[in-house]
Design an enzyme around this catalytic site. Structure first.
Site, PDB file in Angstrom:
ATOM      1  N   ARG A  18      37.740  30.991  40.947  1.00 39.34           N
ATOM      2  CA  ARG A  18      36.612  31.119  40.318  1.00 39.34           C
ATOM      3  C   ARG A  18      35.288  30.302  40.658  1.00 39.34           C
ATOM      4  O   ARG A  18      34.110  31.082  41.074  1.00 39.34           O
ATOM      5  CB  ARG A  18      36.301  31.046  38.539  1.00 39.34           C
ATOM      6  CG  ARG A  18      37.597  31.940  38.128  1.00 39.34           C
ATOM      7  CD  ARG A  18      37.578  31.643  36.425  1.00 39.34           C
ATOM      8  NE  ARG A  18      38.517  30.455  36.634  1.00 39.34           N
ATOM      9  CZ  ARG A  18      38.191  29.583  35.425  1.00 39.34           C
ATOM     10  NH1 ARG A  18      37.688  29.998  34.415  1.00 39.34           N
ATOM     11  NH2 ARG A  18      38.716  28.458  35.202  1.00 39.34           N
ATOM     12  N   ASN A  36      39.000  34.107  34.209  1.00 36.61           N
ATOM     13  CA  ASN A  36      40.465  34.152  34.213  1.00 36.61           C
ATOM     14  C   ASN A  36      40.786  35.024  33.040  1.00 36.61           C
ATOM     15  O   ASN A  36      40.464  35.022  31.972  1.00 36.61           O
ATOM     16  CB  ASN A  36      41.027  32.849  33.905  1.00 36.61           C
ATOM     17  CG  ASN A  36      41.076  31.982  35.014  1.00 36.61           C
ATOM     18  OD1 ASN A  36      40.990  32.304  36.287  1.00 36.61           O
ATOM     19  ND2 ASN A  36      41.395  30.631  34.814  1.00 36.61           N
TER      20      ASN A  36
END
Length: 88
Positions: A18, A36
């Site tokens: 990320r 996520n």
């Protein structure tokens, strides 16, 4: 401007994926987020110029050094006016 929604499958959680997506998005001037998902995938949403989004998608398919991207499911749509690029 278009909107990219990418669902990234593989070893993509707990490996800096990320943060990698955020860094690349900001370098390309894109807005959006990376999050996520409970099933182990990462959802990446980005908005901006088509050429920048295509380059971003190339980076998403590579991932950071510790990641192992197995598949990327891609959908294109219309922008929703996202501001900044956030990690959730």
């Amino acid at each position: 401007m278009p909107r990219l929604v990418a669902l990234v499958k593989g070893r993509v959680q707990g490996v800096g994926y990320r943060a990698f997506a955020q860094k690349k998005a900001l370098e390309l001037g894109l807005s959006g987020y990376a999050e996520n998902l409970p099933d182990g995938r990462v959802e990446v949403v980005a908005e901006g110029p088509k050429e920048a989004l295509e380059l971003f998608l190339h980076h998403l398919k590579q991932g950071p050094r510790l990641a192992r991207v197995e598949a990327v499911e891609v959908q294109w749509g219309e922008e929703a006016g996202l501001k900044g690029f956030h990690v959730y």
